[in-house]
Design an enzyme around this catalytic site. Structure first.
Site, short mmCIF file in Angstrom:
data_model
loop_
_atom_site.label_atom_id
_atom_site.label_comp_id
_atom_site.label_asym_id
_atom_site.label_seq_id
_atom_site.Cartn_x
_atom_site.Cartn_y
_atom_site.Cartn_z
N LYS A 53 -16.11 29.51 -35.80
CA LYS A 53 -16.73 30.83 -35.69
C LYS A 53 -18.25 30.71 -35.69
O LYS A 53 -18.81 29.66 -36.02
CB LYS A 53 -16.27 31.72 -36.85
CG LYS A 53 -16.63 31.19 -38.22
CD LYS A 53 -16.08 32.09 -39.31
CE LYS A 53 -16.48 31.57 -40.69
NZ LYS A 53 -16.03 32.47 -41.76
N TYR A 82 -52.29 35.30 -38.24
CA TYR A 82 -52.36 36.73 -38.52
C TYR A 82 -52.50 36.99 -40.02
O TYR A 82 -51.86 36.33 -40.85
CB TYR A 82 -51.09 37.44 -38.02
CG TYR A 82 -50.99 37.54 -36.52
CD1 TYR A 82 -51.85 38.38 -35.81
CD2 TYR A 82 -50.04 36.82 -35.81
CE1 TYR A 82 -51.75 38.49 -34.43
CE2 TYR A 82 -49.92 36.92 -34.43
CZ TYR A 82 -50.79 37.75 -33.75
OH TYR A 82 -50.70 37.86 -32.38
#
Length: 379
Positions: free
Chosen positions: A38, A273
């Site tokens: 999965k 930033y």
């Protein structure tokens, strides 16, 4: 396999084969192995992983959704596929018939937690002159999908009466098999064994019983039954640090990149930033072309490390959409084109998936299956 990206996740198929054999060796002879594939093989690329498993001593695959099962069949997987999740998750009547037909067309084994959905599937199988396979899931204490132990016998009895249905298996899932304290897991195992005994007395016990994922496979041999379902262990990762039996599992994924720019900055100059990091000295920094768009998440800013030329280099400043900066002042002769390792070994240094998870305050499952999901996988 070629990738145009400067950052890739290298999938080591030799390590995968080693892990399959090692996990099999932890079980008694004859115990089957169902590989959990999965979430794109826990982020490792089902396209790369599945062919190796198909050639190895793997008896079955398990996935979470109908779409994952169909993809696995389309990749050429011919062995049984157990669908963990419900097939009618959308609840829409228009799609219900299509889902029933898809289960049959792709020869999937479904999980039964009630009678009515499986009844409809068996009816469709009768119309097509086919047989559909199912496994009952018993909720012994996980509190998610599954029928209560008290209702398991009644469900098995009703399913046995359905034509064109093969009640092949029954299973449960442990909530805390990867914890040092196994008391709750052992209570779940006791409940499951009592359910099996009741089914046996009624002549309803299915022929394939399973309960153990990686944690229980390694630490609780009494939970192996007829089949085990390793997931994270296939990929060389332990479910937690509390697993006691720790054989030589080998990491399957290694995430590498290249420095694409090296530059000097002066003491007092900020990087990134928000100016969350400022050079305390004249420094040399390198740029690696990976960012939060690739799943190298912003939460690793000023917290993660990479290796370059066999030495650790801290991530500095905020990770941006496409770029991450590292401080290489202490590493001589770093040049553009040098390899960096985000996860894996380089020289004497090793950055594990668990270390990255710890820095993020999460689990290793999330790191490989989601956080770096957009980084190309190559073998």
């Amino acid at each position: 396999m070629y990738s145009h990206r400067d950052v890739v996740a290298q999938v080591n198929l030799g390590a995968l084969r080693h892990n399959i054999a090692l996990l099999k060796s932890q079980c008694r002879p004859g115990v089957r192995l169902c590989a959990a594939l999965k979430a794109n093989a826990y982020g490792h690329s089902v396209r790369i992983i599945a062919p190796v498993l198909a050639q190895a001593s793997v008896d079955m695959a398990a996935v979470a959704t109908l779409g994952e099962a169909i993809e696995l069949r389309q990749l050429g997987w011919t062995k049984p596929i157990l669908l963990f999740g419900p097939i009618f998750a959308d609840g829409g009547p228009a799609g219900r018939k299509d889902r029933l037909r898809a289960v049959l067309d792709y020869d999937l084994t479904v999980t039964a937690v009630d009678f009515y959905g499986v009844r409809d599937l068996a009816h469709e199988a009768r119309l097509q002159n086919r047989t559909v396979c199912c496994h009952i899931k018993v909720d012994t204490g996980m509190g998610r999908m599954g029928i209560s132990p008290a209702s398991a016998v009644q469900l098995a009895l009703r399913l046995k009466e359905l034509p064109n249905l093969d009640l092949e298996g029954i299973y449960t899932h442990f909530a805390s098999a990867d914890e040092a304290d196994k008391s709750y897991c052992l209570e779940q195992l006791r409940t499951f064994n009592e359910t099996l005994a009741t089914l046996q007395t009624a002549g309803l016990r299915p022929r394939l019983v399973h309960a153990a994922a990686t944690g229980a496979l390694l630490d609780i041999p009494d939970s192996h039954f007829d089949m085990v379902r390793p997931g994270i262990g296939l990929y060389g990762i332990f479910p937690s640090e509390q697993v006691q039996n720790r054989p030589d599992l080998r990491p399957v994924v290694k995430v590498t990149g290249r420095v694409v720019l090296v530059k000097r900055i002066l003491a007092g100059q900020p990087v990134g930033y928000g100016r969350t990091w400022t050079a305390r000295r004249d420094s040399i920094i390198g740029m690696v072309p990976i960012g939060y768009h690739d799943g190298y998440v912003r939460a690793l800013s000023n917290r993660a490390v990479m290796t370059i030329r066999g030495k650790l280099a801290p991530v500095i400043g905020r990770i941006s959409m496409d770029q991450t900066m590292i401080d290489v002042t202490h590493i001589p002769d770093v040049r553009a084109g040098d390899e960096v390792v985000l996860i894996g070994r380089q020289g004497a240094e090793h950055i594990s998936v668990d270390q990255v998870a710890e820095r993020l305050g999460t689990i290793n499952y999330e790191v490989v299956s989601e956080i770096l999901a957009r980084v190309p996988r190559v073998s």
